[in-house]
Scaffold this active site. Structure first.
Site, mmCIF file in Angstrom:
data_model
loop_
_atom_site.group_PDB
_atom_site.id
_atom_site.type_symbol
_atom_site.label_atom_id
_atom_site.label_comp_id
_atom_site.label_asym_id
_atom_site.label_seq_id
_atom_site.Cartn_x
_atom_site.Cartn_y
_atom_site.Cartn_z
ATOM 1 N N CYS A 161 -7.088 -13.801 -5.022
ATOM 2 C CA CYS A 161 -8.390 -14.020 -5.675
ATOM 3 C C CYS A 161 -9.501 -14.026 -4.623
ATOM 4 O O CYS A 161 -10.583 -13.468 -4.851
ATOM 5 C CB CYS A 161 -8.399 -15.325 -6.462
ATOM 6 S SG CYS A 161 -7.500 -15.249 -8.032
ATOM 7 N N HIS A 206 1.079 -8.722 -8.400
ATOM 8 C CA HIS A 206 0.747 -7.551 -7.589
ATOM 9 C C HIS A 206 1.861 -6.535 -7.649
ATOM 10 O O HIS A 206 3.035 -6.881 -7.795
ATOM 11 C CB HIS A 206 0.437 -7.932 -6.131
ATOM 12 C CG HIS A 206 1.478 -8.770 -5.459
ATOM 13 N ND1 HIS A 206 1.605 -10.130 -5.704
ATOM 14 C CD2 HIS A 206 2.440 -8.460 -4.564
ATOM 15 C CE1 HIS A 206 2.592 -10.617 -4.973
ATOM 16 N NE2 HIS A 206 3.129 -9.617 -4.281
ATOM 17 N N HIS A 249 3.409 -3.500 -5.399
ATOM 18 C CA HIS A 249 3.460 -2.768 -4.143
ATOM 19 C C HIS A 249 3.580 -1.282 -4.465
ATOM 20 O O HIS A 249 4.417 -0.889 -5.285
ATOM 21 C CB HIS A 249 4.701 -3.172 -3.332
ATOM 22 C CG HIS A 249 4.738 -4.609 -2.905
ATOM 23 N ND1 HIS A 249 4.450 -5.006 -1.616
ATOM 24 C CD2 HIS A 249 5.042 -5.741 -3.593
ATOM 25 C CE1 HIS A 249 4.588 -6.326 -1.520
ATOM 26 N NE2 HIS A 249 4.946 -6.800 -2.708
HETATM 27 P P1 DGP Z 1 5.215 -10.416 -2.034
HETATM 28 O O1 DGP Z 1 6.168 -10.824 -0.973
HETATM 29 O O2 DGP Z 1 5.849 -9.429 -3.027
HETATM 30 O O3 DGP Z 1 4.561 -11.602 -2.710
HETATM 31 O O4 DGP Z 1 4.072 -9.573 -1.325
HETATM 32 C C1 DGP Z 1 2.950 -10.140 -0.775
HETATM 33 C C2 DGP Z 1 2.389 -9.143 0.190
HETATM 34 O O5 DGP Z 1 1.082 -9.562 0.523
HETATM 35 C C3 DGP Z 1 3.146 -8.999 1.500
HETATM 36 O O6 DGP Z 1 3.726 -7.693 1.590
HETATM 37 C C4 DGP Z 1 2.104 -9.194 2.586
HETATM 38 C C5 DGP Z 1 0.802 -9.142 1.827
HETATM 39 N N1 DGP Z 1 -0.216 -10.027 2.358
HETATM 40 C C6 DGP Z 1 -0.089 -11.367 2.604
HETATM 41 N N2 DGP Z 1 -1.239 -11.866 3.067
HETATM 42 C C7 DGP Z 1 -2.115 -10.821 3.107
HETATM 43 C C8 DGP Z 1 -3.485 -10.707 3.493
HETATM 44 O O7 DGP Z 1 -4.142 -11.671 3.892
HETATM 45 N N3 DGP Z 1 -4.048 -9.480 3.407
HETATM 46 C C9 DGP Z 1 -3.344 -8.382 2.967
HETATM 47 N N4 DGP Z 1 -4.006 -7.201 2.921
HETATM 48 N N5 DGP Z 1 -2.065 -8.451 2.575
HETATM 49 C C10 DGP Z 1 -1.464 -9.658 2.651
#
Ligand code: DGP
Length: 113
Positions: free
Chosen positions: A7, A99, A101
């Site tokens: 968010c 989310h 991927h």
């Molecule tokens: P999941 O493990 O499926 O909940 O994926 C969460 C993803 O979010 C993980 O691949 C890394 C990404 N992520 C975590 N923190 C940040 C952030 O601050 N910025 C970005 N761009 N991605 C993030």
């Protein structure tokens, strides 16, 4: 949600590399990419994950999938791509905001786990 990482990214309070956005969805590059293209597609409305999608309206849910397709087009993933949504502890969901991927740009592993 003030304390939700995604968010805060959607609101621009935390920087991100935006790939695409519209009124219902936001797509940005994963901070720890697992493939040459690794983009996260999220609804702008907060919902915790796949197990809570009943909280989302159908238009927003559909928009997420259309944004996945749009990202694949924008990223030139003409040879295919993978879409994953981790939900809950067993799936190792680490950010509790729905989310998707979007992974591509190389031949991905056959393993799904
Ligand atoms: P999941 O493990 O499926 O909940 O994926 C969460 C993803 O979010 C993980 O691949 C890394 C990404 N992520 C975590 N923190 C940040 C952030 O601050 N910025 C970005 N761009 N991605 C993030």
């Amino acid at each position: 949600m003030d304390n939700c990482l995604f968010c805060n990214i959607i609101a621009g309070k935390i920087p991100s590399a935006c790939v695409y956005q519209d009124d219902k969805t936001y797509a940005f590059r994963d901070i720890t990419p697992a493939a040459p293209t690794h983009v996260l597609v999220v609804p702008k409305a907060h919902v915790g994950g796949m197990s809570a999608v009943d909280e989302l309206d159908d238009a927003t849910l559909a928009a997420c999938l259309r944004t996945v397709k749009k990202v694949a087009e924008l990223e030139g993933l003409t040879n295919g791509f993978r879409t994953i949504s981790n939900c809950g502890d067993d799936a190792r969901q680490s950010v509790p905001h729905l989310h998707f991927h979007v992974l591509g740009g190389k031949r991905l592993s056959e393993k799904m786990d």
